[in-house]
Design a protein around this motif. Structure first.
Motif, short mmCIF file in Angstrom:
data_model
loop_
_atom_site.label_atom_id
_atom_site.label_comp_id
_atom_site.label_asym_id
_atom_site.label_seq_id
_atom_site.Cartn_x
_atom_site.Cartn_y
_atom_site.Cartn_z
N ALA A 143 40.80 99.34 11.52
CA ALA A 143 41.30 99.26 10.15
C ALA A 143 40.62 98.13 9.39
CB ALA A 143 42.81 99.07 10.15
N THR A 144 40.35 97.01 10.06
CA THR A 144 39.64 95.90 9.42
C THR A 144 38.23 96.31 9.04
OG1 THR A 144 40.96 94.28 10.64
CG2 THR A 144 38.88 93.52 9.69
N ALA A 145 37.56 97.04 9.93
CA ALA A 145 36.22 97.53 9.63
C ALA A 145 36.25 98.44 8.41
CB ALA A 145 35.64 98.27 10.83
N TRP A 146 37.26 99.28 8.29
CA TRP A 146 37.41 100.09 7.09
C TRP A 146 37.66 99.23 5.86
CZ3 TRP A 146 40.90 104.96 8.39
CH2 TRP A 146 40.11 105.89 9.08
N GLY A 147 38.54 98.23 6.00
CA GLY A 147 38.85 97.38 4.86
C GLY A 147 37.64 96.63 4.33
N LEU A 148 36.72 96.29 5.22
CA LEU A 148 35.51 95.57 4.80
C LEU A 148 34.58 96.46 3.98
CD1 LEU A 148 34.73 93.48 8.01
CD2 LEU A 148 35.47 92.62 5.79
N GLU A 149 34.82 97.76 3.96
CA GLU A 149 34.03 98.64 3.09
C GLU A 149 34.35 98.40 1.62
OE1 GLU A 149 34.46 102.72 4.15
OE2 GLU A 149 33.92 102.43 6.25
N SER A 150 35.56 97.89 1.35
CA SER A 150 36.00 97.70 -0.04
C SER A 150 36.16 96.24 -0.43
CB SER A 150 37.34 98.41 -0.27
OG SER A 150 37.21 99.81 -0.14
N PHE A 151 36.44 95.37 0.53
CA PHE A 151 36.74 93.98 0.21
C PHE A 151 35.84 93.04 1.01
CE2 PHE A 151 40.60 96.48 -0.27
CZ PHE A 151 41.04 96.12 -1.54
N GLY A 152 35.70 91.83 0.49
CA GLY A 152 35.04 90.78 1.25
C GLY A 152 35.98 90.26 2.32
N PRO A 153 35.46 89.54 3.30
CA PRO A 153 36.31 89.08 4.41
C PRO A 153 37.44 88.16 3.97
CG PRO A 153 34.16 88.01 4.46
CD PRO A 153 34.07 89.10 3.45
N TRP A 154 37.16 87.24 3.05
CA TRP A 154 38.20 86.29 2.64
C TRP A 154 39.29 86.97 1.82
CZ3 TRP A 154 38.08 81.36 4.50
CH2 TRP A 154 36.88 80.94 5.09
N SER A 155 38.89 87.83 0.89
CA SER A 155 39.89 88.52 0.07
C SER A 155 40.68 89.52 0.90
CB SER A 155 39.22 89.21 -1.12
OG SER A 155 38.20 90.09 -0.68
N LEU A 156 40.06 90.18 1.88
CA LEU A 156 40.78 91.14 2.71
C LEU A 156 41.87 90.44 3.51
CD1 LEU A 156 41.14 93.95 3.97
CD2 LEU A 156 39.38 93.34 5.66
N VAL A 157 41.56 89.30 4.12
CA VAL A 157 42.55 88.57 4.90
C VAL A 157 43.67 88.07 4.01
CG1 VAL A 157 42.94 86.52 6.30
CG2 VAL A 157 40.92 87.93 6.70
N ALA A 158 43.32 87.51 2.85
CA ALA A 158 44.34 86.95 1.97
C ALA A 158 45.25 88.04 1.40
CB ALA A 158 43.68 86.16 0.84
#
Length: 322
Positions: free
Chosen positions: A61-76
């Motif tokens: 799911a994190t790998a998918w999320g990185l398709e749309s967001f940067g690492p810092w914004s995805l975590v936050a």
């Protein structure tokens, strides 16, 4: 109960009494000719197993999320969304604020489980595959056991430490083989994630003795909300956002699934069956993540990945039995 004399022999049912929540044992008394009832899956085991299943989907799911967001914004953003869900539950159930003595421990849980582990693993997944990360993070139950022994002052057996060293050697050998003989930046992030998450799990387990486990993660999320809200605003302002179906699905899962639901059912299950039995269930997590990485992400596994994962699971299983 006092037995009565009778010409007809009536079979008796085996009676089992648990020694306590999470003890994993009990005294079983079976009369001659007794009918032993079939064991069924306890609610605590079912909840902890559901937690492991949700955790196993975190990396894909994190790998998918990185398709749309940067690492810092995805975590936050994932932490903000999970905190809002937790706050809703806490308010709806009118849960009172934790005692002041618990806030330091909640800060450790928040720093390790809410912020540290998600951030470090997300940064690692920019250069590492989910299958590679799953094998390295397969040492999390073992790392947590080590932290727990240090925090609680227990002395595990020699068998425990032999298996622990063997498991660490397998993981280090795997990472060196995959990275061409040297640890990569992604591996450094993953090993750091192991340490901070183990600290968060250990402190959370300690707090769960005095307050419901789901409230531990709920208050940890709320405690981190001011920091994660600022992080989300800054991250979204400076990192590009390209919304895709995969990206949004990944964000929703890591927020509602991994960060809240997974930890909610995990802590509830752990409170019912005990940390030792629950941690044994988590041994299946690396192999489950390998399955998801193939089916959802289309990754191709090298023969070393499942072999290393299986070897790590064997080593960790020995430590649990010891």
């Amino acid at each position: 109960m006092r037995a009565q004399n009778s010409a007809t022999t009536v079979p008796t049912i085996a009676v089992t009494s648990d020694s306590g929540i999470g003890s994993g044992g009990g005294a079983t008394v079976t009369a001659p000719g007794a009918v032993t009832p079939r064991r069924t899956l306890s609610p605590g085991t079912a909840l902890a197993s559901l937690g492991v299943l949700t955790f196993s989907l975190t990396f894909p799911a994190t790998a998918w999320g990185l398709e749309s967001f940067g690492p810092w914004s995805l975590v936050a953003v994932r932490s903000v969304l999970a905190a809002l869900i937790a706050a809703g539950f806490l308010l709806a159930l009118r849960v009172r604020l934790p005692d002041r003595a618990h806030w330091a421990g909640l800060a450790v849980v928040g720093g390790g489980v809410v912020v540290g582990f998600p951030l470090l693993t997300t940064l690692a997944l920019q250069t590492s595959t989910t299958s590679h990360a799953a094998v390295v993070v397969g040492l999390l139950p073992l790392t947590t056991a080590v932290f727990s022994s240090l925090r609680g002052g227990t002395r595990p057996s020699r068998t425990f430490w032999t298996a622990a060293v063997a498991g660490a050697a397998v993981v280090i050998g795997f990472t060196l083989q995959q990275s061409g003989g040297a640890l990569s930046t992604g591996d450094a992030y993953l090993f750091g994630a192991l340490l901070v998450c183990a600290a968060g799990y250990t402190e959370g387990g300690r707090l769960a003795r005095t307050m419901p486990g789901w409230q531990v993660i709920g208050w940890a999320l709320v405690l981190c909300l001011p920091l994660t809200a600022v992080g989300a605003a800054v991250g979204l302002a400076y990192e590009p956002v390209h919304l895709t179906a995969h990206g949004l699905a990944g964000l929703v899962w890591v927020a509602a699934g991994s960060t809240f639901l997974g930890l909610y059912v995990w802590y509830r299950g752990m409170a019912e069956i005990g940390a030792a039995r629950a941690s044994q269930l988590q041994l299946a997590q690396p192999l489950l993540t390998l399955v998801w990485s193939v089916t959802l992400l289309g990754e191709r596994l090298t023969p070393a990945a499942p072999a290393a994962a299986a070897a790590v699971l064997v080593c960790i299983a020995v430590t649990q039995r010891a």
